[in-house]
Scaffold this motif. Structure first.
Motif, PDB file in Angstrom:
ATOM      1  N   VAL B  57       0.876  -1.174   0.000  1.00 45.25           N
ATOM      2  CA  VAL B  57       0.000   0.000   0.000  1.00 45.25           C
ATOM      3  C   VAL B  57       0.908   1.216   0.000  1.00 45.25           C
ATOM      4  CG1 VAL B  57      -1.881   1.203   1.144  1.00 45.25           C
ATOM      5  CG2 VAL B  57      -1.741  -1.301   1.270  1.00 45.25           C
ATOM      6  N   MET B  58       0.883   1.952  -1.094  1.00 46.62           N
ATOM      7  CA  MET B  58       1.868   3.021  -1.237  1.00 46.62           C
ATOM      8  C   MET B  58       1.254   4.287  -1.800  1.00 46.62           C
ATOM      9  SD  MET B  58       4.149   1.925  -4.612  1.00 46.62           S
ATOM     10  CE  MET B  58       5.335   3.247  -4.377  1.00 46.62           C
ATOM     11  N   SER B  59       2.037   5.342  -1.685  1.00 43.24           N
ATOM     12  CA  SER B  59       1.665   6.636  -2.237  1.00 43.24           C
ATOM     13  C   SER B  59       2.947   7.445  -2.288  1.00 43.24           C
ATOM     14  CB  SER B  59       0.635   7.316  -1.344  1.00 43.24           C
ATOM     15  OG  SER B  59       0.422   8.642  -1.775  1.00 43.24           O
ATOM     16  N   GLY B 181       6.854   8.151  -0.139  1.00 46.40           N
ATOM     17  CA  GLY B 181       8.044   8.052  -0.973  1.00 46.40           C
ATOM     18  C   GLY B 181       8.148   6.692  -1.633  1.00 46.40           C
ATOM     19  N   ILE B 182       9.295   6.440  -2.245  1.00 52.30           N
ATOM     20  CA  ILE B 182       9.452   5.218  -3.032  1.00 52.30           C
ATOM     21  C   ILE B 182      10.570   4.313  -2.528  1.00 52.30           C
ATOM     22  CG2 ILE B 182       8.492   6.189  -5.149  1.00 52.30           C
ATOM     23  CD1 ILE B 182      11.323   6.807  -6.064  1.00 52.30           C
ATOM     24  N   GLN B 183      11.376   4.798  -1.571  1.00 49.90           N
ATOM     25  CA  GLN B 183      12.550   4.029  -1.164  1.00 49.90           C
ATOM     26  C   GLN B 183      12.179   2.671  -0.572  1.00 49.90           C
ATOM     27  OE1 GLN B 183      15.715   4.616  -1.708  1.00 49.90           O
ATOM     28  NE2 GLN B 183      16.348   2.737  -0.651  1.00 49.90           N
ATOM     29  N   ARG B 184      11.203   2.669   0.336  1.00 49.71           N
ATOM     30  CA  ARG B 184      10.856   1.408   1.003  1.00 49.71           C
ATOM     31  C   ARG B 184      10.254   0.419  -0.002  1.00 49.71           C
ATOM     32  NH1 ARG B 184      10.691   1.840   6.161  1.00 49.71           N
ATOM     33  NH2 ARG B 184      12.605   2.874   5.572  1.00 49.71           N
ATOM     34  N   PHE B 185       9.559   0.948  -1.004  1.00 45.27           N
ATOM     35  CA  PHE B 185       9.020   0.064  -2.038  1.00 45.27           C
ATOM     36  C   PHE B 185      10.154  -0.616  -2.790  1.00 45.27           C
ATOM     37  CE2 PHE B 185       7.763  -0.757  -6.434  1.00 45.27           C
ATOM     38  CZ  PHE B 185       6.719  -1.637  -6.223  1.00 45.27           C
ATOM     39  N   GLN B 186      11.187   0.132  -3.119  1.00 40.78           N
ATOM     40  CA  GLN B 186      12.333  -0.461  -3.819  1.00 40.78           C
ATOM     41  C   GLN B 186      12.969  -1.553  -2.971  1.00 40.78           C
ATOM     42  OE1 GLN B 186      13.761   0.168  -7.098  1.00 40.78           O
ATOM     43  NE2 GLN B 186      14.540  -1.807  -6.398  1.00 40.78           N
TER      44      GLN B 186
END
Lengths: 149, 278
Positions: B57-59, B181-186
């Motif tokens: 679950v991201m944004s 942000g996107i860091q944790r998704f990466q």
């Protein structure tokens, strides 16, 4: 990483690791032909990076503990975060602890103490050590890469 | 034999250093660091073998209600008889236990794993909030100078341990509540055997749309399936149509429009759509 003895043209073999203090990680390698030894010394930042990756220079001989890195590295954890914090001695239950070792163990924060106790106990059990002393704890720290525990 | 810069040194000093490559040296590397990393990945895969699907679950935007939506979805899945877990990957602002009404209690150790906390609905959860002292920020032991160099690595390792060392068991869905942000998704993509599916959350505004678009683009470029868009806070002061616009742009459904005080039907509908998506 690997080290090459350029004079002998032989790969040097890992010999031992130590934590001599001030955040330094030391790993010794020796040439199997000429016997020359070299020491790899990392600075505290490099040591931290290795610890952050959850890997051990020189390898490891015991199974990772649940949340090992989290429990070993967090400084703001609750004392009562883990139910096993005051009891479980792991596979090594039954191994005796000298008074000095118990005193040293008592100085370990509660957040990580249960895990540390289990690691030391398992280390002793695997090596047939009947009593854990500060010397045994030092050996375990170096051999197992327990930076800061 | 590897030559190059060293060759010039050889010529200067009049010696011939027989420098070879790492892979030329074939004695066992006792540290076996690549092997240790591979073992870490295998441990993650083994732990998640019983999970039907991991949903991130991201944004790209903070404050849009990711954790709120994650908790609402998790509880709705449980009400529908599905097994759901929530991994709170916002280590610096963990809120999932509070949103699931899980009291902080001692974490139990079972065999080689930590038991997750379980809500009264049956949602399994693990969160940094279960570990930290009240009111204290997440602190790591290490050199204070240049701590940005290693802190992100430690947080990635924390995510790995939360995935691998919590006894998630058999789950229909493991929801991973990501920080902005996107860091944790990466990091999640790096750790999982396959990219997770992604549910994105936005509020109606154009500003949110633009930030979330970047995150969706990032997820798509990394091979993640976009399950849909949740538009949150739709009946409040925020004007716009970010949910519809993003859904249209990425050819993914607008799976829920969530008002400020949603009733259970909103979450139950979202849960049904999430279970239908394969």
């Amino acid at each position: 990483m690997k080290f090459l003895c350029v004079e002998c043209d032989r790969q040097m073999l890992f010999e031992e690791r130590r934590l001599p203090g001030d955040g330094t990680l030391a790993a010794a390698f020796r040439c199997p032909q000429c016997g020359r030894a070299v020491g790899l010394l990392t600075n505290p930042m490099e040591t931290q990076l290795v610890a952050s990756l959850g890997v051990k220079i020189g390898g490891t001989t015991i199974e990772p503990q649940p949340l090992e890195m989290v429990r070993g590295m967090i400084t703001t954890g609750r004392d009562d975060a883990f139910a096993e914090g005051t009891g479980d001695g792991g596979r090594g239950t039954g191994v005796a602890w000298s008074a000095e070792a118990q005193e040293r163990l008592a100085r370990v924060p509660n957040f990580v103490r249960g895990m540390v106790k289990k690691i030391y106990a398992d280390y002793a059990k695997d090596r047939g050590i009947v009593e854990i002393t500060p010397t045994v704890m030092d050996s375990a720290r170096s051999e197992l890469g327990l930076e800061g525990m | 034999m590897q030559r190059g810069v060293l060759a010039s040194y050889d010529a200067f000093f009049g010696v011939a250093l027989n420098i070879r490559t790492y892979h030329d040296l074939t004695e066992p590397d006792r540290s076996g660091l690549p092997g240790q990393i591979a073992a870490q990945r295998r441990r993650v895969a083994a732990r998640l073998a019983g999970v039907g699907r991991v949903v991130a679950v991201m944004s790209g935007k903070g404050g849009v209600g990711k954790s709120f939506a994650t908790a609402g979805l998790g509880r709705a899945l449980a009400r529908a008889g599905r097994t759901a877990g929530v991994l709170d990957a916002d280590f610096n602002g963990p809120t999932i236990p509070a949103l699931l009404h899980i009291p902080v209690a001692r974490c139990a150790l079972r065999n080689d794993a930590i038991e997750p906390a379980v809500s009264s609905d049956g949602v399994r959860c693990f969160s940094m909030a279960l570990l930290l002292q009240d009111g204290r920020p997440l602190g790591f032991r290490g050199p204070e100078a240049e701590s940005h160099v290693w802190r992100e690595t430690l947080e990635a390792a924390t995510l790995r341990e939360f995935l691998a060392d919590v006894a998630w068991g058999t789950l229909d869905r493991l929801l991973v509540d990501l920080p902005p942000g996107i860091q944790r998704f990466q990091e999640l993509v790096d750790l999982l055997p396959a990219p997770p599916a992604v549910l994105t959350v936005t509020i109606p505004t154009a500003e949110s749309r633009d930030a979330v678009r970047r995150a969706m683009q990032f997820a798509q470029e990394r091979g993640a399936q976009l399950l849909g868009v949740v538009e949150n806070m739709v009946d409040g002061p925020f004007a716009g149509d970010a949910g519809e616009a993003l859904a249209r742009e990425f050819a993914t459904p607008l799976v829920a429009r969530v008002p400020f005080n949603p009733d259970l039907r909103v979450w139950d509908g979202l849960a049904q759509r999430m279970m239908r998506s394969s």
